[in-house]
Design a protein around this motif. Structure first.
Motif, PDB file in Angstrom:
ATOM      1  N   LEU A   5       0.586  -1.290  -0.013  1.00 14.94           N
ATOM      2  CA  LEU A   5      -0.134  -0.052  -0.017  1.00 14.94           C
ATOM      3  C   LEU A   5       0.813   1.276   0.082  1.00 14.94           C
ATOM      4  O   LEU A   5       0.544   2.120  -0.520  1.00 14.94           O
ATOM      5  N   PHE A   6       1.906   1.253   0.629  1.00 18.94           N
ATOM      6  CA  PHE A   6       2.981   2.283   0.883  1.00 18.94           C
ATOM      7  C   PHE A   6       3.227   2.878  -0.651  1.00 18.94           C
ATOM      8  O   PHE A   6       3.478   3.866  -1.171  1.00 18.94           O
ATOM      9  N   ILE A   7       3.995   1.590  -1.259  1.00 20.55           N
ATOM     10  CA  ILE A   7       4.581   1.731  -2.561  1.00 20.55           C
ATOM     11  C   ILE A   7       3.380   2.373  -3.538  1.00 20.55           C
ATOM     12  O   ILE A   7       3.472   3.055  -4.516  1.00 20.55           O
ATOM     13  N   ALA A   8       2.265   1.739  -3.338  1.00 25.92           N
ATOM     14  CA  ALA A   8       1.035   1.985  -4.315  1.00 25.92           C
ATOM     15  C   ALA A   8       0.740   3.170  -4.429  1.00 25.92           C
ATOM     16  O   ALA A   8       0.438   4.050  -5.153  1.00 25.92           O
ATOM     17  N   THR A   9       0.775   4.129  -3.072  1.00 26.76           N
ATOM     18  CA  THR A   9       0.338   5.258  -2.943  1.00 26.76           C
ATOM     19  C   THR A   9       1.368   6.222  -3.403  1.00 26.76           C
ATOM     20  O   THR A   9       1.155   7.143  -3.996  1.00 26.76           O
ATOM     21  N   ARG A  10       2.699   5.893  -3.205  1.00 27.48           N
ATOM     22  CA  ARG A  10       3.678   6.632  -3.849  1.00 27.48           C
ATOM     23  C   ARG A  10       3.532   6.638  -5.373  1.00 27.48           C
ATOM     24  O   ARG A  10       3.847   7.707  -5.962  1.00 27.48           O
ATOM     25  N   TYR A  11       3.193   5.432  -5.823  1.00 29.76           N
ATOM     26  CA  TYR A  11       3.077   5.533  -7.478  1.00 29.76           C
ATOM     27  C   TYR A  11       1.877   6.286  -7.786  1.00 29.76           C
ATOM     28  O   TYR A  11       1.912   6.856  -9.009  1.00 29.76           O
ATOM     29  N   LEU A  12       0.930   6.125  -7.172  1.00 29.80           N
ATOM     30  CA  LEU A  12      -0.446   6.915  -7.246  1.00 29.80           C
ATOM     31  C   LEU A  12      -0.196   8.674  -7.316  1.00 29.80           C
ATOM     32  O   LEU A  12      -0.613   9.196  -8.572  1.00 29.80           O
ATOM     33  N   VAL A  13       0.519   9.120  -6.357  1.00 27.47           N
ATOM     34  CA  VAL A  13       0.629  10.636  -6.159  1.00 27.47           C
ATOM     35  C   VAL A  13       1.995  11.053  -6.818  1.00 27.47           C
ATOM     36  O   VAL A  13       1.810  12.533  -7.113  1.00 27.47           O
ATOM     37  N   SER A  14       2.790  10.368  -7.029  1.00 25.06           N
ATOM     38  CA  SER A  14       4.288  10.892  -7.682  1.00 25.06           C
ATOM     39  C   SER A  14       4.113  10.888  -9.105  1.00 25.06           C
ATOM     40  O   SER A  14       3.133  10.495  -9.917  1.00 25.06           O
ATOM     41  N   ARG A  15       4.955  11.835  -9.579  1.00 23.11           N
ATOM     42  CA  ARG A  15       4.944  12.048 -11.063  1.00 23.11           C
ATOM     43  C   ARG A  15       5.709  11.090 -11.632  1.00 23.11           C
ATOM     44  O   ARG A  15       6.736  10.384 -11.301  1.00 23.11           O
ATOM     45  N   LYS A  16       5.133  10.286 -12.850  1.00 23.64           N
ATOM     46  CA  LYS A  16       5.824   9.224 -13.637  1.00 23.64           C
ATOM     47  C   LYS A  16       6.549   9.917 -14.884  1.00 23.64           C
ATOM     48  O   LYS A  16       6.720  11.016 -15.081  1.00 23.64           O
ATOM     49  N   LYS A  17       7.562   8.733 -15.129  1.00 24.57           N
ATOM     50  CA  LYS A  17       8.520   9.391 -16.330  1.00 24.57           C
ATOM     51  C   LYS A  17       7.710   9.718 -17.614  1.00 24.57           C
ATOM     52  O   LYS A  17       7.971  10.929 -18.100  1.00 24.57           O
ATOM     53  N   GLN A  18       6.585   9.176 -17.583  1.00 23.97           N
ATOM     54  CA  GLN A  18       5.830   9.527 -18.972  1.00 23.97           C
ATOM     55  C   GLN A  18       4.516  10.135 -18.233  1.00 23.97           C
ATOM     56  O   GLN A  18       3.678   9.889 -17.541  1.00 23.97           O
ATOM     57  N   ASN A  19       4.257  11.443 -18.887  1.00 22.53           N
ATOM     58  CA  ASN A  19       3.340  12.304 -18.332  1.00 22.53           C
ATOM     59  C   ASN A  19       1.706  11.634 -18.854  1.00 22.53           C
ATOM     60  O   ASN A  19       0.758  11.889 -18.370  1.00 22.53           O
ATOM     61  N   MET A 327      -6.603   1.613  -5.554  1.00 25.69           N
ATOM     62  CA  MET A 327      -6.600   2.766  -5.035  1.00 25.69           C
ATOM     63  C   MET A 327      -7.479   3.903  -6.134  1.00 25.69           C
ATOM     64  O   MET A 327      -8.165   4.597  -5.826  1.00 25.69           O
ATOM     65  N   ILE A 328      -7.049   3.683  -7.339  1.00 20.28           N
ATOM     66  CA  ILE A 328      -7.734   4.319  -8.618  1.00 20.28           C
ATOM     67  C   ILE A 328      -9.084   4.252  -8.317  1.00 20.28           C
ATOM     68  O   ILE A 328      -9.940   5.047  -8.460  1.00 20.28           O
ATOM     69  N   THR A 329      -9.571   2.807  -8.121  1.00 18.54           N
ATOM     70  CA  THR A 329     -11.186   2.414  -8.438  1.00 18.54           C
ATOM     71  C   THR A 329     -11.695   3.286  -6.931  1.00 18.54           C
ATOM     72  O   THR A 329     -12.675   3.818  -7.158  1.00 18.54           O
ATOM     73  N   VAL A 378     -23.730  -0.354  -5.198  1.00 18.01           N
ATOM     74  CA  VAL A 378     -22.816   0.397  -5.974  1.00 18.01           C
ATOM     75  C   VAL A 378     -21.527   0.125  -5.553  1.00 18.01           C
ATOM     76  O   VAL A 378     -20.521  -0.262  -6.369  1.00 18.01           O
ATOM     77  N   LEU A 379     -20.973   0.002  -4.091  1.00 17.44           N
ATOM     78  CA  LEU A 379     -19.623  -0.185  -3.791  1.00 17.44           C
ATOM     79  C   LEU A 379     -19.418  -1.490  -3.929  1.00 17.44           C
ATOM     80  O   LEU A 379     -18.065  -1.704  -4.458  1.00 17.44           O
ATOM     81  N   VAL A 380     -20.169  -2.450  -3.670  1.00 20.41           N
ATOM     82  CA  VAL A 380     -19.791  -3.883  -4.177  1.00 20.41           C
ATOM     83  C   VAL A 380     -19.439  -4.015  -5.602  1.00 20.41           C
ATOM     84  O   VAL A 380     -18.470  -4.757  -6.138  1.00 20.41           O
ATOM     85  N   VAL A 381     -20.432  -3.465  -6.693  1.00 21.62           N
ATOM     86  CA  VAL A 381     -20.115  -3.609  -7.961  1.00 21.62           C
ATOM     87  C   VAL A 381     -18.774  -2.982  -8.455  1.00 21.62           C
ATOM     88  O   VAL A 381     -18.054  -3.378  -9.312  1.00 21.62           O
ATOM     89  N   VAL A 382     -18.593  -1.810  -7.791  1.00 23.29           N
ATOM     90  CA  VAL A 382     -17.502  -1.019  -8.240  1.00 23.29           C
ATOM     91  C   VAL A 382     -16.315  -1.717  -7.800  1.00 23.29           C
ATOM     92  O   VAL A 382     -15.123  -1.822  -8.366  1.00 23.29           O
ATOM     93  N   ALA A 383     -16.164  -2.296  -6.453  1.00 24.15           N
ATOM     94  CA  ALA A 383     -15.105  -2.928  -6.064  1.00 24.15           C
ATOM     95  C   ALA A 383     -14.817  -4.250  -6.767  1.00 24.15           C
ATOM     96  O   ALA A 383     -13.599  -4.561  -7.106  1.00 24.15           O
ATOM     97  N   LEU A 384     -15.767  -5.001  -7.331  1.00 24.16           N
ATOM     98  CA  LEU A 384     -15.700  -6.341  -8.213  1.00 24.16           C
ATOM     99  C   LEU A 384     -14.924  -5.648  -9.671  1.00 24.16           C
ATOM    100  O   LEU A 384     -14.135  -6.422  -9.952  1.00 24.16           O
ATOM    101  N   ILE A 385     -15.746  -4.607 -10.190  1.00 26.79           N
ATOM    102  CA  ILE A 385     -15.011  -4.257 -11.548  1.00 26.79           C
ATOM    103  C   ILE A 385     -13.661  -3.904 -11.226  1.00 26.79           C
ATOM    104  O   ILE A 385     -12.626  -4.305 -12.086  1.00 26.79           O
TER     105      ILE A 385
END
Length: 403
Positions: A5-19, A327-329, A378-385
């Motif tokens: 989760l820590f690494i995934a959070t960093r990936y989500l909020v940090s800037r990527k090499k490709q915009n 996290m995106i979902t 709705v939350l169950v369906v979105v989580a499954l998707i």
């Protein structure tokens, strides 16, 4: 699970090499947000219309209705009526006769369904709240009727007591020797009020006194149904079961849902059909998540090799990117749920969006009813998707890269 989760959070909020990855991630969140928002709002509006329809039915239909198991009528003997009156939970009951008739007013004729009721009927239903026009004075002899708004339009009814409605009904005594003269019985009654509930009711029904119908149809003590109202805070299903057990197999006791079972099933089916359609749109929007994770995995290939050299196994690395998809979902889902709740609450409280009805409906704004179960589904369906959209690319791509 904290490390992925820590690494995934960093990936989500940090800037990527490709915009482009940042843009696609933002589109993914927005797609889930819009889909979730639309689901909550549409389901809440469907709930609102369902409540409106139920309130309209409650103005005309009783909480419970006793009908004969076979045939059109039954004998309303004193023992049966006393037993119904003594049943726990029953507040008041009304005897009813329903029959098809032909109405004539001036030179206009129209088929209708007569509903004859006794003096307790207004206490059983809320019909008196749906009367929109009433004559200044009521006839002194009590022989008056209440006409549906649609029928009054077809017949051109005026509430001035100048003309009566002529009612034709089949003559039961002429079954063996039918002629044009004796095929129908007829009587006159004065229209004194007009009610408006729903189009199919307004164009069909005319309400008359029970004594008037008994004489017209020659029914004696026979009636079509007994309509009941229960005491407040009473379990209607328990009262229904108790009455059914006491009355036996010769009678059928129906609640409001069973009186219009097909209609309610159609409304429920429409709601869940819309739910499935919008869920399918969410599935399409989830392809953005798939694309975002695919590009992120390719972008972070070097990081995966570093993590492997530090002792991370393939399972741990997959958890990082699956957590990224989740996290995106959930960022989109929670934001969509919150936004949908706020908009639905504002509409429910302040009626911001109006309906242009020109006074033809009893509501002037879109009805909304917020129900917690909708948020759960709705939350169950979105989580499954979101899980499916995250698991597939992570599983396939990491298998190729992490050899």
């Amino acid at each position: 699970m904290r490390f992925p989760l820590f690494i995934a959070t960093r990936y989500l909020v940090s800037r990527k090499k490709q915009n482009a990855i940042n843009i696609i991630s933002g589109i993914s969140v927005t797609g889930v947000l819009v889909g979730t928002f639309a689901l909550i709002l549409v389901l809440s509006i469907f709930n609102g219309f369902d409540q409106v329809v139920r309130s309209l039915f409650s103005s005309f239909d009783p909480e419970l209705k006793i009908l004969p198991a076979s045939g059109k009528r039954f004998e309303a003997d004193g023992a049966t009526l006393k037993m119904i009156e003594k049943t726990d939970g029953v507040a008041v009951y009304a005897k009813v006769i329903e029959e098809n008739v032909l109405l004539k007013y001036n030179e206009k004729t129209h088929p209708a369904r007569i509903k004859a009721v006794d003096n307790h009927y207004m206490n059983v239903t809320g019909l008196d709240t749906m009367i929109n026009r009433m004559a200044p004075e009521q006839p002194k002899n009590g022989q008056f009727c209440i006409v549906g708004q649609g029928l009054s339009y077809f017949l051109g009814v005026n509430l001035n007591f100048a003309r009566s409605i002529r009612i034709f009904a089949p003559n039961r005594e002429s079954s063996l020797n039918v002629t044009a003269r004796n095929a129908f019985r007829q009587n006159y009654i004065i229209p004194s009020a007009i009610f408006s509930i729903r189009q199919e009711i307004d164009e069909k029904y005319v309400i008359v006194p029970l004594e008037f119908a008994s004489e017209l149809f020659q029914t004696g003590n026979e009636i079509s149904a007994i309509e009941l109202k229960t005491h407040p805070h009473t379990d209607i299903d328990e009262v229904k079961a108790d009455l059914q057990e006491r009355l036996g197999p010769d009678f059928v006791v129906k609640n409001r849902y069973e009186q219009h079972e097909f209609f309610y099933k159609v409304m429920k089916s429409e709601k869940w059909a819309i739910f499935l359609i919008l869920s399918f749109i969410l599935v399409i929007a989830s392809f953005n998540i798939l694309g975002s994770l695919t590009m992120l995995i390719i972008d972070k290939k070097h990081d995966m090799f570093i993590l492997q050299s530090m002792g991370a196994d393939n399972k741990l690395i997959r958890k990082i990117f699956i957590a990224e998809g989740f996290m995106i979902t959930f960022v989109g889902a929670i934001t969509g749920l919150l936004l949908g709740f706020i908009i639905a609450w504002l509409q429910q409280t302040y009626s911001l969006i109006k309906i242009s009805t020109q006074g033809t409906l009893i509501i002037d704004a879109y009805p909304v009813d917020i129900q917690a179960i909708d948020f759960v589904w709705v939350l169950v369906v979105v989580a499954l998707i979101g899980f499916i959209a995250s698991y597939i690319p992570v599983r396939l791509l990491t298998r190729r890269i992490l050899k």
